[in-house]
Structures are given as structure tokens and as C-alpha cells.
Write an enzyme that holds these catalytic residues in place. Structure first.
Site, short mmCIF file in Angstrom:
data_model
loop_
_atom_site.label_atom_id
_atom_site.label_comp_id
_atom_site.label_asym_id
_atom_site.label_seq_id
_atom_site.Cartn_x
_atom_site.Cartn_y
_atom_site.Cartn_z
N LYS A 1 0.83 -1.22 0.00
CA LYS A 1 0.00 0.00 0.00
C LYS A 1 0.86 1.26 0.00
O LYS A 1 0.43 2.30 -0.48
CB LYS A 1 -0.98 -0.02 1.18
CG LYS A 1 -2.02 -1.13 1.03
CD LYS A 1 -3.44 -0.74 1.40
CE LYS A 1 -4.38 -1.80 0.87
NZ LYS A 1 -5.70 -1.81 1.44
N LYS B 1 -3.90 -10.33 -6.71
CA LYS B 1 -5.18 -10.72 -6.11
C LYS B 1 -6.30 -9.75 -6.55
O LYS B 1 -6.03 -8.57 -6.80
CB LYS B 1 -5.09 -10.81 -4.58
CG LYS B 1 -5.15 -9.49 -3.86
CD LYS B 1 -5.62 -9.65 -2.40
CE LYS B 1 -5.91 -8.26 -1.85
NZ LYS B 1 -6.73 -8.17 -0.69
N LYS C 1 -10.98 -4.84 -4.30
CA LYS C 1 -12.07 -3.92 -4.57
C LYS C 1 -11.58 -2.50 -4.81
O LYS C 1 -12.32 -1.68 -5.33
CB LYS C 1 -13.12 -3.97 -3.45
CG LYS C 1 -12.64 -3.62 -2.06
CD LYS C 1 -13.82 -3.60 -1.08
CE LYS C 1 -13.63 -4.46 0.14
NZ LYS C 1 -12.60 -4.01 1.06
P1 ATP Z 1 -8.71 -3.34 -0.27
O1 ATP Z 1 -8.65 -3.60 -1.73
O2 ATP Z 1 -9.41 -2.10 0.10
O3 ATP Z 1 -7.39 -3.50 0.41
P2 ATP Z 1 -9.72 -5.97 0.01
O4 ATP Z 1 -10.48 -6.20 -1.24
O5 ATP Z 1 -8.40 -6.62 0.14
O6 ATP Z 1 -9.62 -4.45 0.31
P3 ATP Z 1 -10.70 -6.39 2.73
O7 ATP Z 1 -11.84 -5.61 3.23
O8 ATP Z 1 -9.39 -5.92 3.16
O9 ATP Z 1 -10.71 -6.44 1.13
O10 ATP Z 1 -10.90 -7.92 3.02
C1 ATP Z 1 -12.04 -8.57 3.51
C2 ATP Z 1 -11.83 -10.07 3.46
O11 ATP Z 1 -11.76 -10.53 2.11
C3 ATP Z 1 -10.51 -10.54 4.11
O12 ATP Z 1 -10.74 -11.70 4.85
C4 ATP Z 1 -9.62 -10.82 2.96
O13 ATP Z 1 -8.63 -11.79 3.25
C5 ATP Z 1 -10.61 -11.34 1.93
N1 ATP Z 1 -10.13 -11.14 0.57
C6 ATP Z 1 -9.80 -9.95 0.00
N2 ATP Z 1 -9.44 -10.11 -1.27
C7 ATP Z 1 -9.53 -11.45 -1.54
C8 ATP Z 1 -9.27 -12.25 -2.72
N3 ATP Z 1 -8.87 -11.71 -3.85
N4 ATP Z 1 -9.47 -13.59 -2.62
C9 ATP Z 1 -9.89 -14.15 -1.47
N5 ATP Z 1 -10.15 -13.45 -0.33
C10 ATP Z 1 -9.97 -12.11 -0.36
#
Ligand code: ATP
Ligand code: LTN
Length: 334
Positions: A117, A199, A202
Site C-alpha cells: 500500500k 489478487k 475492490k
Molecule cells: P482493499 O482492496 O481495500 O485492500 P480488500 O479487497 O483486500 O480491500 P478487505 O476488506 O481488506 O478487502 O478484506 C475482507 C476479506 O476478504 C478478508 O478476509 C480478505 O482476506 C478477503 N479477501 C480480500 N481479497 C480477496 C481475494 N482476492 N481472494 C480471497 N479473499 C480475499
């Protein structure tokens, strides 16, 4: 759960940084729903974590409510579970401070999410981004969670939460339960559709890289049709076929079919047919969630009742642990 065995505690949170993706859903949210019945469950919208990246206030406020509504739309039950918003429970920030004085600069410097980040937001490498895992440890430890269902990317944060808990207990006496990560076998790492080595996230600037849980059916189908694959044109799971492996992972997760069964199903067919099948399975899976989400967003008074109930329950349970930690550390409490 065996008869007579005491229910264990689970906790997990999601940041309101955008509409959750298919990655969030398959890696985390779907498991939360599956586990809810067998555990004392705490699920929260981690709004304090979201501000480690700059947020527009009006947008953040709406996003917090939408994320909360989505948790309910996937079927989490505010009566059965404690479903709350992190900032409604001051104990999280309070414990985070106590824990940050028991966390080393060196161990936080090793966190890969911080490094990533810092690269994506070079103009805002703030102290909160650095101490993010300490607040996450506070979220978990406050509720004496046994188990934390998360996606694979959170493994390192879970490790540091455990290290902090062990160190604190060693220094001041037993206060915290040592939590375990629960990472599903399937769907723990859904990859970007545009760059399958990354990965699915969002907050990706490229909207074609992720499927949002609320994407319209035609948008979902379009994104799958555009998904990056390879030139072999054979549906099989193999090294070097990251795009197809990812689509097979998603399809397997939703249909319950093994990779072998999927390979048989699409034997002799091209990627076009396969992509349509993946798209259709995702559309059907998300349809009831989207319908319920829209109903809930039209009943904000009900949502408010639910998050107020959640805050009440979460404040009650977390106060006990916070008090105990403060007493053990030597604070003068009533
Ligand atoms: P950001 O993009 O804002 O960092 P994020 O998409 O990584 O957010 P979080 O809110 O941080 O999402 O994560 C919520 C949950 O979703 C966590 O348990 C995280 O491990 C899971 N998660 C996030 N991205 C993935 C992915 N691509 N595949 C599987 N699990 C995921
Ligand atoms: N950092 C997590 C979100 C999160 C979390 C938590 C997950 C905040 N607090 C406590 C589990 C337990 C993420 O998914 N990026």
C-alpha cells in the site's frame, strides 16, 4: 459441533473501501455465513481501518452502511451474531493503543500489505497504515476469538496478532486467547481478471479486474468474457495458466465440482463456452444477495436498529477484555 461441547468464538471484519468483490465473497464472506451457526460470531465493518487510505467523508458514510447491508444480504443474522460497525465500539481504538506500545517497529516493517500500500499510495504513507495490524489485533483479541475466517492475504496479519497476544500474556499475565486463522481450502485467493498474478481487490483502479458483488448480470458476463487467459485454448489446471486456473477456482468454488470434473465438462470446448458457464454460475449465486441488498437499503431504519443492537452487544463483551488488560498493565481503574 459435538453435543455438550462449548461453542467457540469467531470474529472477522471487512473494510468499507468499496463494494465487496467476488474475492471477498468467496475468500471470506461465504465462509462467515457457513460458520455462523456453529460459533458465537462477531462480524464487523472495519471503518477505522478504511481511513488508512484517504476517504471522501460523504462517500465513506454511505459505504459503511452499504457494507453493513451487504453482510446482512449474504444472510448473516444480527440476532444470532454480533453484527457491528467498528467505530461504534471505542474499545477497539483504546486496546489498539495499549497493544501498539507492545509491538515493535521492526515487526510492523515486515508486513507485506504495508509495503504494497505504500507503493500504491506513495503520497500518503501515514502512521495508521503502518500500525494497521495492531488495530486488527485489537479487533480480534477484544472478543477472545478462537478462530478468524479470512482470505489468504491476511495470514501475516493473523501471525502478528498471535505474536502480540503471546507477548502481552507473557508480560502481564493471561488476558488474551491466542487466535487461529481459518483460511478456506477453496477461494482463499481469487485473482484479478485483468492480471491473474495479482489478487482481486475492490480498490483496483481497473474496474474490469474485479467482479463486484453488486455488478449487474450483463456486466458480470462482459467482465468474464474479457478475462485474461492464455493461447492454449484447453480448459485444464496447470502451471503457467494463471487466468484459467483462477476461473476454474471460481467455478469449482461455486458449483462444488473438482478440477477434474471441470476439465471433463469442457473437454473439446473452447474458452468462450467455459467463460459463459463461469459467468452464469456467478450470476446465479449473486442474484439473491443483490435482491436482498436492495430491499435492505430501502429500509434504513431497520439497518439502524440492527447496527445499534450490534454496537450494544459488542460494547458489552469488549469492555470486559479491555478492563482486564488495563488492570493487568497497572492502570488505576474504578
Ligand atoms: P482493499 O482492496 O481495500 O485492500 P480488500 O479487497 O483486500 O480491500 P478487505 O476488506 O481488506 O478487502 O478484506 C475482507 C476479506 O476478504 C478478508 O478476509 C480478505 O482476506 C478477503 N479477501 C480480500 N481479497 C480477496 C481475494 N482476492 N481472494 C480471497 N479473499 C480475499
Ligand atoms: N485487515 C482485514 C480487515 C480486518 C480484519 C480485522 C479481518 C480488520 N480487522 C479483524 C479479520 C479480523 C482485511 O481483510 N484487509
Amino acid at each position: 459441533m459435538e453435543n455438550g461441547e462449548k461453542k467457540k468464538i469467531i470474529l472477522s471484519c471487512i473494510q468499507p473501501t468499496g463494494t465487496p468483490t467476488l474475492g471477498n465473497y468467496l475468500g471470506a464472506l461465504r465462509n462467515w455465513k457457513a460458520l455462523e451457526e456453529d460459533f458465537y460470531s462477531y462480524f464487523a465493518v472495519a471503518d477505522l481501518h478504511a481511513i488508512t487510505v484517504r476517504q471522501e467523508p460523504k462517500n465513506l458514510r454511505e459505504q459503511i452502511l452499504r457494507t453493513y447491508a451487504l453482510l446482512m444480504a449474504i444472510g448473516l443474522d444480527p440476532e444470532k451474531s454480533t453484527l457491528f460497525i467498528q467505530s461504534h465500539v471505542p474499545a477497539h481504538s483504546q486496546l489498539a493503543w495499549l497493544l501498539s506500545c507492545n509491538t515493535q517497529f521492526g515487526e510492523l516493517s515486515r508486513m507485506t500489505q504495508f509495503k504494497d500500500k505504500s507503493k500504491t499510495h506513495p503520497d500518503n504513507i501515514n502512521a495508521g497504515l503502518f500500525t494497521y495490524p495492531v488495530l486488527m489485533a485489537a479487533d480480534i483479541l477484544l472478543y477472545q476469538a478462537d478462530c478468524v475466517p479470512v482470505g489468504d492475504d491476511q495470514r501475516q496479519h493473523l501471525e502478528i496478532a498471535r505474536d502480540i497476544a503471546v507477548r502481552f500474556n507473557g508480560a502481564y499475565g493471561n488476558v488474551f486467547k491466542i487466535p487461529e486463522a481459518y483460511i478456506g481450502k477453496n477461494g482463499a485467493r481469487v485473482m484479478s481478471l485483468a492480471n491473474p498474478e495479482k489478487k482481486m481487490s475492490k480498490s483496483d483502479a481497473n474496474k474490469n479486474a474485479f467482479i463486484s458483488i453488486l455488478d449487474e448480470p450483463n456486466v458480470i458476463m462482459k467482465k468474464f468474457k474479457r478475462a485474461v487467459t492464455d493461447s492454449e485454448a484447453k480448459v485444464r489446471y496447470a502451471e503457467g495458466k494463471d487466468g484459467i486456473n483462477n476461473l476454474m477456482g471460481i467455478y469449482s468454488c461455486i458449483t462444488g465440482k473438482s478440477y477434474e470434473e471441470i476439465e471433463d465438462e469442457f473437454d473439446g470446448k473452447g474458452y468462450g463456452d467455459f467463460k459463459v458457464a463461469v459467468g452464469e454460475s456467478v450470476i446465479a449465486e449473486l442474484e439473491p444477495v443483490q435482491k436482498r441488498f436492495n430491499e435492505l437499503m430501502n429500509d434504513r431504519a431497520y439497518l439502524k436498529d440492527c447496527y445499534e443492537l450490534g454496537a450494544q452487544k459488542a460494547n458489552h463483551f469488549s469492555a470486559r477484555t479491555l478492563n482486564k488488560a488495563m488492570k493487568k498493565m497497572g492502570f488505576l481503574l474504578n
